[in-house]
Every structure is written in C-alpha cells, then in structure tokens.
Motif scaffolding. Structure first.
Motif, PDB file in Angstrom:
ATOM      1  N   TYR A   1       1.011  -0.996   0.223  1.00  0.00           N
ATOM      2  CA  TYR A   1      -0.341  -0.175   0.316  1.00  0.00           C
ATOM      3  C   TYR A   1       0.817   1.257  -0.193  1.00  0.00           C
ATOM      4  O   TYR A   1       1.887   1.132   0.489  1.00  0.00           O
ATOM      5  N   LEU A   2       0.236   2.228  -0.746  1.00  0.00           N
ATOM      6  CA  LEU A   2       0.914   3.732  -1.336  1.00  0.00           C
ATOM      7  C   LEU A   2      -0.259   4.851  -0.689  1.00  0.00           C
ATOM      8  O   LEU A   2      -1.087   4.440  -1.389  1.00  0.00           O
TER       9      LEU A   2
ATOM     10  N   ASN B   1      -4.296  -1.409   7.357  1.00  0.00           N
ATOM     11  CA  ASN B   1      -4.014  -2.213   8.516  1.00  0.00           C
ATOM     12  C   ASN B   1      -4.493  -3.127   9.170  1.00  0.00           C
ATOM     13  O   ASN B   1      -4.205  -3.990   9.889  1.00  0.00           O
ATOM     14  N   SER B   2      -5.356  -3.895   8.090  1.00  0.00           N
ATOM     15  CA  SER B   2      -6.432  -4.624   8.811  1.00  0.00           C
ATOM     16  C   SER B   2      -6.338  -5.789   8.003  1.00  0.00           C
ATOM     17  O   SER B   2      -5.552  -5.918   7.135  1.00  0.00           O
ATOM     18  N   SER B   3      -6.682  -6.816   8.596  1.00  0.00           N
ATOM     19  CA  SER B   3      -5.883  -8.598   8.270  1.00  0.00           C
ATOM     20  C   SER B   3      -7.249  -8.127   7.029  1.00  0.00           C
ATOM     21  O   SER B   3      -6.494  -8.845   6.031  1.00  0.00           O
TER      22      SER B   3
ATOM     23  N   LYS C   1      -6.041  -8.611   0.456  1.00  0.00           N
ATOM     24  CA  LYS C   1      -6.742  -7.768  -0.572  1.00  0.00           C
ATOM     25  C   LYS C   1      -4.902  -7.844  -1.590  1.00  0.00           C
ATOM     26  O   LYS C   1      -5.321  -8.008  -2.156  1.00  0.00           O
ATOM     27  N   TRP C   2      -4.698  -7.385  -0.364  1.00  0.00           N
ATOM     28  CA  TRP C   2      -3.206  -7.343  -0.668  1.00  0.00           C
ATOM     29  C   TRP C   2      -2.330  -7.915  -1.506  1.00  0.00           C
ATOM     30  O   TRP C   2      -1.748  -8.800  -3.097  1.00  0.00           O
TER      31      TRP C   2
END
Length: 395
Positions: free
Chosen positions: A267-268, A362-364, A369-370
């Motif tokens: 994530y950015l 920051n969630s699970s 998803k990433w």
C-alpha cells in the motif's frame, strides 16, 4: 559542406529545414492545428493531463497554453491526481508552471458551461479521472497531441499522435519552430517554458540516450533559449524519505526471472504514487536485469473508497515493446479501454479495484486483499516471462 565552419545556429537551421523537407505530413499537421486554433478564437478551453502528470505533459501543456494565447484562446491546465515526484514538484514550483489540481469533487461542483472545448496532451484520456465528467458535460474534444501508441478511438477535431517520436515535447518544439509561437529570450515566461520543454524531452528520452533524430533537432533548437541553472535546480531535487522506503520495499520483495525483476510494494499513499516508477527505474539498473515492473495499491486517505493498483515498467531491452507487453498482460476493461500501455523503454498500468476498494490498510482484510492482487498480477506477468512454468510456484 564543411560542418566545422558552420555556426551553431546555422547548423540548427539547416537541420530544421532538412527535417521539414522530409516530413510533409508534419507540415500538414501544423496547418491543421493552425486552422483548428483559428476556428476556436475567443474561446475558453481545458487542457487535461493524466492524473499524475510528468515533465513531458506539464511542459507541453504550458507550451499549448502560450500558443493558444496567440489566437485569443484562454486555457487552464488541470489534472486530477497529485504531483509526487520530487522533480515534478520542483518543476512547477521553480518555474511557476500554471497547472491546477481538480479533484473529481471539484469538477463535479464546477460550472463547466463556460468552457467550449478540452485538449488531451501526452495522454489519450485513459489515464485521467476527469475525462468522463467533462464529456458528460458535453464539452467537445478539440485536440489530442501525444507520442504514445493509440489507446482508444478518439473523435477530436485535431489529432497528432506520433509513437515514433520519443517525447510530446519534441512535437511541440516543432510547432514552435514552425512559427506557432515566436520565442523571445527576454520574456521570462518563454525561457521557463522552454526550460520545462527541455526537461520533458530529456526525461522521456532517458537523458537523450533513446532520442531519435527529431528529438535531437528539437533539443538543439531549445538550447538557444533554456535556462541551464534553472534546469539543474529542477534535476537536483532530492528524493523524499517515503520514496526511499518504497525503493527499499521493492528491493526486498522483488523476484528475478529470465532477466525480469518484478516487485509488489504493498500500500502507498496517493501522494507517494510517483515512488513506483522511481523504484522501477532503480531495479532495472541491477546486474542481469533488462526489465523491471513495480506495482502497489495506491489509496487516497481523503477518499476512503478510492483505491487503484498502479504499476510501472522500465526496460533496456530493445526488442521488448512496453506497450504490447502491458496490453497483453492486463488486457482491456468492459468498455474496451486497455488498463495500461507504454512507449519506448517505459510503460504503466492502472487497475481499478471496484467494490473491493476501501477498508483500513492495516486490517487483516487489507492484507488479504493485497495478497490476492499481488498473486494475480504476478501470475499475469510471469505467464509472459515464463510461459512454460507455473507462475504461482515460481521463486
């Protein structure tokens, strides 16, 4: 002719004349553009750039604005994303380049009835969030000027798309040489715009390493007017700590196969989007690597639902066409628009995340998803890099 006895300006003039004699279609384009500008005298237009404009786009927009002023056309330069690359920020700040950020909310709240046309420069509308809204307002597309391969079928009054040219700045320099704008070195705005064009040309030709004859002739012409000290100040802008962090992530996460280096950086923030191409620029310099692809999920902290997978490709392999590679890897959306494309040595892609957008990074959920997108993108890339192997199992 003994070139050792020719003055520099004489050489530039002879080269320009030679180029004009060889390229009758270019002269025809120039006449078409003049006629288009004449037909729109006294109007107000929008110059729409890609969401994350680069030096080539920014400089050409400024040149078009100055050219349009000769025909009493008032233009505004707009983009929807942000300037996050340190050199782009320096370019705009140090030159006073008149570009404005219009978010989707901004353009939706604006009265667009005062604009009679819009222009696409260094893009064909596929990399701007603003185009759909502008078209919905029934503002006609006046001109498209670009050096990338054709992305979509466009209905514009004037079109000049030349993939053989390495920078759109080269095309605009030819326009200026033809007389569409008479440069005056005593006018600060002209000097700064030419400096921006030199930066755009230099940037898109990898410091002239991949320049063609037309690009060199354009650079020679611009050399008469640009400010060397100003250009040096733009080029010496330092990388931010966040950019360095993304480059570090790309190094840690990269896999290298068949001379391809592929890295997902997670994530950015929206404002750090330009760290992705900078990481790709860095990875492609590794020994035994000819092509680097870096990608991540870019999210806007102000708009929780806005997330998109953004990636950049850099290559030194002459036989690899970034435009073809990216289009084959990621294909098209339901409306027929490609998710990405490119030019010589570089390319990029943007894949909307649709209903999966949003959520705390920051969630699970965000982690899952990433992992899904990371695996999917690697699979699409590695099936081209290693067509005989199972990409998911590749190390």
């Amino acid at each position: 002719m003994d070139i050792t006895k020719q003055p520099v300006n004489g050489l530039v003039g002879e080269a320009s004349a030679y180029l004009n004699q060889r390229n009758t279609p270019i002269n025809q384009k120039l006449e078409e553009l003049r006629n288009t500008l004449l037909a729109h005298r006294h109007e107000r237009h929008l110059i729409v750039l890609q969401d994350f404009p680069d030096p080539d786009a920014l400089s050409c927009a400024w040149a078009y604005l100055l050219i349009s002023q000769q025909y009493d056309i008032k233009c505004e330069i707009i983009y929807a994303g942000t300037l996050s690359h340190q050199e782009n920020i320096a370019l705009v700040k140090l030159t006073g380049l008149p570009a404005q950020r219009w978010t989707l909310q901004t353009v939706k709240n604006k009265d667009l009835s005062s604009y009679q046309g819009f222009i696409l420069l260094d893009n064909q509308g596929t990399t701007s969030q603003l185009v759909d809204v502008i078209q919905q307002a029934r503002i006609p597309l006046v001109a498209v000027i670009d050096h990338h391969s054709l992305q979509v079928e466009l209905k514009a009054e004037f079109t000049d798309i030349r993939p053989s040219v390495r920078a759109t700045a080269t095309i605009f320099t030819q326009y200026i040489q033809s007389g569409l704008l008479t440069l005056d070195s005593s006018i600060s705005q002209h000097v700064k715009c030419v400096t921006a064009l030199m930066h755009g040309l230099r940037s898109d030709t990898n410091r002239l390493m991949q320049a063609q004859e037309e690009d060199f002739i354009a650079a020679a012409y611009l050399s008469r007017y640009y400010d060397v000290q100003l250009l040096n100040a733009i080029l010496q802008a330092n990388r931010s700590k966040r950019v360095m962090d993304v480059i570090e992530r790309s190094l840690k996460n990269r896999i290298v196969q068949n001379n391809f280096s592929i890295a997902g950086v997670g994530y950015l923030r929206y404002d750090d989007r330009d760290a992705i191409p900078q990481a790709a620029d860095f990875l492609v310099t590794e020994e035994n690597v000819h092509t680097a692809v870096v990608y991540g999920i870019v999210h806007d902290e102000d708009e929780d639902e806005l997330e998109v997978v953004i990636g950049s490709l850099r290559t030194t392999k002459l036989t690899l066409d970034p435009d073809e590679f990216i289009k084959e890897a990621f294909g098209q959306d339901s409306s027929g628009r490609f998710f990405g494309g490119g030019r010589t040595s570089a390319g990029g892609f943007e894949i909307p995340m649709g209903f999966l957008s949003g959520g705390n990074e920051n969630s699970s959920y965000a982690k899952m998803k990433w992992e899904v997108y990371d695996a999917q993108i690697k699979q699409k890339l590695l099936r081209l890099v290693n067509p005989k192997d199972n990409p998911i199992q590749a190390e």
